[in-house]
Design a protein around this motif. Structure first.
Motif, PDB file in Angstrom:
ATOM      1  N   TYR B  32      30.722  23.935  42.818  1.00  0.00           N
ATOM      2  CA  TYR B  32      29.918  23.835  41.611  1.00  0.00           C
ATOM      3  C   TYR B  32      29.035  25.070  41.622  1.00  0.00           C
ATOM      4  N   PHE B  34      26.286  27.886  39.726  1.00  0.00           N
ATOM      5  CA  PHE B  34      25.196  27.968  38.758  1.00  0.00           C
ATOM      6  C   PHE B  34      24.602  29.376  38.740  1.00  0.00           C
ATOM      7  N   TYR B  36      20.771  30.972  37.556  1.00  0.00           N
ATOM      8  CA  TYR B  36      19.413  30.737  37.090  1.00  0.00           C
ATOM      9  C   TYR B  36      18.722  32.081  36.917  1.00  0.00           C
ATOM     10  N   GLN B  38      14.729  33.881  36.733  1.00  0.00           N
ATOM     11  CA  GLN B  38      13.312  33.658  37.063  1.00  0.00           C
ATOM     12  C   GLN B  38      12.480  34.829  36.564  1.00  0.00           C
ATOM     13  N   LEU B  44      12.533  28.550  38.041  1.00  0.00           N
ATOM     14  CA  LEU B  44      13.879  28.977  37.685  1.00  0.00           C
ATOM     15  C   LEU B  44      14.327  28.292  36.391  1.00  0.00           C
ATOM     16  N   LEU B  88      14.636  38.240  37.505  1.00  0.00           N
ATOM     17  CA  LEU B  88      15.317  37.983  38.765  1.00  0.00           C
ATOM     18  C   LEU B  88      16.391  36.921  38.519  1.00  0.00           C
ATOM     19  N   PHE B  90      19.448  34.392  40.022  1.00  0.00           N
ATOM     20  CA  PHE B  90      19.910  33.700  41.220  1.00  0.00           C
ATOM     21  C   PHE B  90      21.220  32.981  40.941  1.00  0.00           C
ATOM     22  N   PHE B  94      27.107  24.535  45.234  1.00  0.00           N
ATOM     23  CA  PHE B  94      27.239  23.428  46.164  1.00  0.00           C
ATOM     24  C   PHE B  94      28.635  22.844  46.086  1.00  0.00           C
ATOM     25  N   ILE B 102      22.955  19.357  47.085  1.00  0.00           N
ATOM     26  CA  ILE B 102      21.908  20.345  47.176  1.00  0.00           C
ATOM     27  C   ILE B 102      22.496  21.735  47.005  1.00  0.00           C
ATOM     28  N   PRO B 103      22.098  22.442  45.935  1.00  0.00           N
ATOM     29  CA  PRO B 103      22.601  23.801  45.771  1.00  0.00           C
ATOM     30  C   PRO B 103      21.969  24.768  46.771  1.00  0.00           C
ATOM     31  N   PHE B 105      21.048  28.685  47.273  1.00  0.00           N
ATOM     32  CA  PHE B 105      20.770  29.830  46.415  1.00  0.00           C
ATOM     33  C   PHE B 105      21.006  31.140  47.153  1.00  0.00           C
ATOM     34  N   GLY B 106      21.408  32.152  46.387  1.00  0.00           N
ATOM     35  CA  GLY B 106      21.455  33.501  46.920  1.00  0.00           C
ATOM     36  C   GLY B 106      20.060  34.102  46.981  1.00  0.00           C
ATOM     37  N   ARG B 107      19.982  35.333  47.468  1.00  0.00           N
ATOM     38  CA  ARG B 107      18.682  35.984  47.624  1.00  0.00           C
ATOM     39  C   ARG B 107      18.113  36.497  46.318  1.00  0.00           C
TER      40      ARG B 107
END
Lengths: 112, 115
Positions: B32, B34, B36, B38, B44, B88, B90, B94, B102-103, B105-107
């Motif tokens: 899954y 996503f 986002y 920010q 987010l 930013l 992201f 998951f 719980i997803p 996240f990348g940096r």
């Protein structure tokens, strides 16, 4: 329709102190997840609450604890604060632990 | 275990040009995915997601993302960048089959759109 509400927006604490952050989920959501976002990093999962119980936990020490109330709102508590705890703390809500996270604007915690 | 990588810390593009923000992932089952966005001192905001179906996903604010299973990628794209897209970004993943909702996240990738 209110989104996710977090309080306070900013907080300054001294090393060794304790802090409580609060989150009200989006209307209709019953699951709350907490994330820590250090400067220049992506959000790191702390834990998730569903049906007033901690369902999953990330790689954070026991100094980090939480609670979920019957109205689905949640608190994040951090004891014995360290300088490294300085970060943006994000709350995200969802319905029944499935995808569709809605994030709050976060609480900026500074530990001095 | 699930993980996501955003190989670029920063992407610079001129206003009006197409933009791409890269994301690769690793999961044991079906992902899954996503994206986002920010803005400074904000939480987010959801842009789009891929669960199943068409590999090209369209989201908010004219953004789209292409799911490529063979390359394990989910790059974010927009045909014509706006200065207001500067933020930013992201990527998150998951693996529902793994029992976790719980997803990860990348940096994050900082997108800068120049006038």
């Amino acid at each position: 329709d209110a989104g996710v509400t977090q309080s306070p927006t900013h907080l300054i604490k001294t090393r060794g102190q304790q802090v409580t952050l609060r989150c009200s989920p989006k209307s209709g959501h019953d699951t709350v997840s907490w994330y820590q976002q250090a400067l220049g990093q992506g959000p790191q999962f702390i834990f998730q609450y569903y049906e007033e119980e901690e369902r999953q936990r990330g790689n954070f020490p026991d100094r980090f604890s939480g609670h979920q109330f019957p109205n689905y709102s949640s608190e994040l508590n951090v004891n014995a604060l360290l300088l490294g705890d300085s970060a943006l703390y994000l709350c995200a809500s969802s319905l029944a632990r499935v995808e569709g996270y809605t994030f709050g604007s976060g609480t900026r915690l500074t530990v001095v | 275990a699930q993980s996501v990588a955003q190989p670029e810390d920063q992407v610079n593009v001129a206003e009006g040009n197409p933009l791409t923000v890269k994301c690769t992932y690793s999961v044991s089952g079906n992902p899954y995915l996503f994206w986002y966005v920010q803005y400074p001192n904000r939480g987010l905001q959801f842009l789009l997601k891929y669960i199943t179906g068409d590999n090209l996903v369209k989201g908010s604010y004219g953004f789209e993302a292409e799911f490529n299973k063979s390359q394990t990628s989910f790059h974010l794209k927009k045909p014509s960048a706006l200065v207001s897209d500067s933020a930013l970004y992201f990527c998150a993943v998951f693996d529902k089959a793994g029992g976790s909702y719980i997803p990860t996240f990348g940096r994050g990738t900082s997108l800068i759109v120049h006038p």
